[in-house]
Scaffold this motif. Structure first.
Motif, PDB file in Angstrom:
ATOM      1  N   ASP A 164       0.726  -1.205  -0.008  1.00 47.40           N
ATOM      2  CA  ASP A 164      -0.039   0.059   0.012  1.00 47.40           C
ATOM      3  C   ASP A 164       0.793   1.308  -0.055  1.00 47.40           C
ATOM      4  OD1 ASP A 164      -2.001   1.879   0.290  1.00 47.40           O
ATOM      5  OD2 ASP A 164      -2.789   1.252   2.044  1.00 47.40           O
ATOM      6  N   GLU A 165       0.832   1.936  -1.155  1.00 43.89           N
ATOM      7  CA  GLU A 165       1.772   2.907  -1.265  1.00 43.89           C
ATOM      8  C   GLU A 165       1.235   4.277  -0.548  1.00 43.89           C
ATOM      9  OE1 GLU A 165       2.607   5.702  -5.022  1.00 43.89           O
ATOM     10  OE2 GLU A 165       2.491   3.284  -5.619  1.00 43.89           O
ATOM     11  N   THR A 166       0.206   4.353   0.099  1.00 43.13           N
ATOM     12  CA  THR A 166      -0.467   5.470   0.827  1.00 43.13           C
ATOM     13  C   THR A 166       0.143   5.270   2.400  1.00 43.13           C
ATOM     14  OG1 THR A 166      -2.375   4.455   1.543  1.00 43.13           O
ATOM     15  CG2 THR A 166      -2.292   5.804  -0.360  1.00 43.13           C
ATOM     16  N   LYS A 167       0.651   4.097   2.730  1.00 43.93           N
ATOM     17  CA  LYS A 167       1.290   4.047   4.006  1.00 43.93           C
ATOM     18  C   LYS A 167       2.527   4.556   4.099  1.00 43.93           C
ATOM     19  CE  LYS A 167      -2.461   1.751   5.065  1.00 43.93           C
ATOM     20  NZ  LYS A 167      -3.655   2.469   5.921  1.00 43.93           N
ATOM     21  N   GLY A 168       2.895   5.463   5.111  1.00 43.79           N
ATOM     22  CA  GLY A 168       4.032   6.000   5.428  1.00 43.79           C
ATOM     23  C   GLY A 168       4.847   6.902   4.343  1.00 43.79           C
ATOM     24  N   GLN A 169       5.839   7.026   4.418  1.00 42.34           N
ATOM     25  CA  GLN A 169       7.013   7.733   3.287  1.00 42.34           C
ATOM     26  C   GLN A 169       8.110   6.632   3.091  1.00 42.34           C
ATOM     27  OE1 GLN A 169       5.941  11.011   2.783  1.00 42.34           O
ATOM     28  NE2 GLN A 169       4.208  10.440   4.180  1.00 42.34           N
ATOM     29  N   GLN A 170       8.466   6.869   1.776  1.00 42.42           N
ATOM     30  CA  GLN A 170       9.483   6.267   1.142  1.00 42.42           C
ATOM     31  C   GLN A 170      10.726   6.118   2.170  1.00 42.42           C
ATOM     32  OE1 GLN A 170       9.496   4.138  -1.520  1.00 42.42           O
ATOM     33  NE2 GLN A 170       7.849   4.937  -2.844  1.00 42.42           N
TER      34      GLN A 170
END
Length: 326
Positions: A164-170
């Protein structure tokens, strides 16, 4: 298009599992997965979050190294039938042994044995990119990173991150990526899909990756497009996946052609093909129909993919030789 030799760089191993294969395994284990399939027997989901739930439910019936060996044989047979001569698949130790290095080695041995058999039978070359699952969190990501670092070699050549790309920051996952980089692994991460262009900037700035999974929403930021072109960062684009998940209404609306025209390095893959009712031949056909691309365009895309592959020089030379055929 079917006979054109192809390179695929963005394929989730479990996400490429044929529905019939997962249903059979579920039946063997007496697991009720009826809600994961539609009336025609395909995977059923509504939207990205539900897709992740169905994906993990389907993956839950893969319990043993032998299951993954059978899966590898099925996945590579399908790729070979589509004309793929070289494939990289994302493998998650979180699903293969719970992130334990010892258990991961057992799973990997079974996977590699099946891949060698597929190469002998179909001539298809395969390499693995170990992935962390983003929504499992930064601390958990250290475990697959260690698994990758401990098994880097001829078959495990990269490390990346999906989920899930919306969780946290890279940047939250920098420790895991630094460990993988120090072990000599090539790096990729999912960005520029549901996270928007800012997630691509983060991937470049905070993780310093070699490739970007998806990356298509970079088109919304002209400066980012110029940066990608200047750095020659390769995008692993999966148009059918983006359309199926509602990112774009159809292939004609997809920005792949505009990104390519802007000088960004583009490749074409299928992501989780049976989930999105696609395959690489269909992707090529739809791109040809939507943008007028012909055989020369697709040959150029595959040469780009060969250059971006996470493999050694000898393997790359073999890929190029295979691409020259027909």
């Amino acid at each position: 298009m079917k006979d054109l030799p192809k390179v695929e760089l963005h394929l989730h191993h479990e996400g490429a599992a044929p529905p019939d294969f997962i249903r059979r395994l579920a039946g063997e284990r007496h697991v009720d997965l009826s809600q994961a399939f539609d009336a025609r027997g395909g995977y059923a989901f509504k939207g990205f979050q539900h897709f992740l739930q169905v994906y993990e439910a389907a993956t839950s019936v893969l319990k043993t190294p032998e299951d993954y060996a059978r899966l590898t044989a099925a996945v590579l047979e399908d790729r070979a039938a589509e004309g793929v001569v070289y494939c990289e698949t994302f493998l998650s130790p979180d699903f293969c042994g719970g992130g334990d290095v010892g258990a991961w080695r057992d799973y990997l041995a079974a996977i590699v044995e099946a891949a060698r058999a597929a190469e002998a039978r179909h001539g298809i070359l395969w390499r693995g990119v170990v992935t962390a699952v983003r929504h499992f969190g930064p601390e958990q990501a250290k475990r697959p990173s260690l698994c990758a670092a401990e098994t880097v070699g001829d078959w495990i050549t990269g490390f990346g991150m999906g989920g899930d790309e919306t969780k946290g920051q890279q940047g939250d996952f920098a420790w895991a990526f630094d460990q993988a980089r120090e072990a000599g692994l090539c790096l990729t991460t999912h960005a520029g899909e549901f996270g928007g262009p800012e997630s691509v900037w983060q991937a470049l700035r905070d993780l310093n990756v070699d490739r970007i999974g998806h990356g298509v929403r970079a088109i919304e930021d002209a400066r980012l497009v110029r940066e990608l072109a200047a750095r020659q960062v390769t995008l692993e684009v999966c148009p059918g996946s983006n359309v199926a998940l509602g990112l774009y209404k159809d292939f004609a609306a997809h920005p792949i052609a505009r990104l390519r025209e802007a000088g960004v390095k583009i490749t074409v893959s299928t992501d989780d093909p049976p989930f999105f009712h696609t395959n690489l031949v269909r992707e090529y056909d739809m791109l040809a129909e939507s943008f007028g691309w012909d055989e020369s365009d697709f040959r150029a895309l595959n040469e780009t993919a060969a250059e971006a592959a996470f493999c050694d020089a000898e393997t790359r030379a073999r890929i190029h030789k295979k691409l020259e055929k027909t």
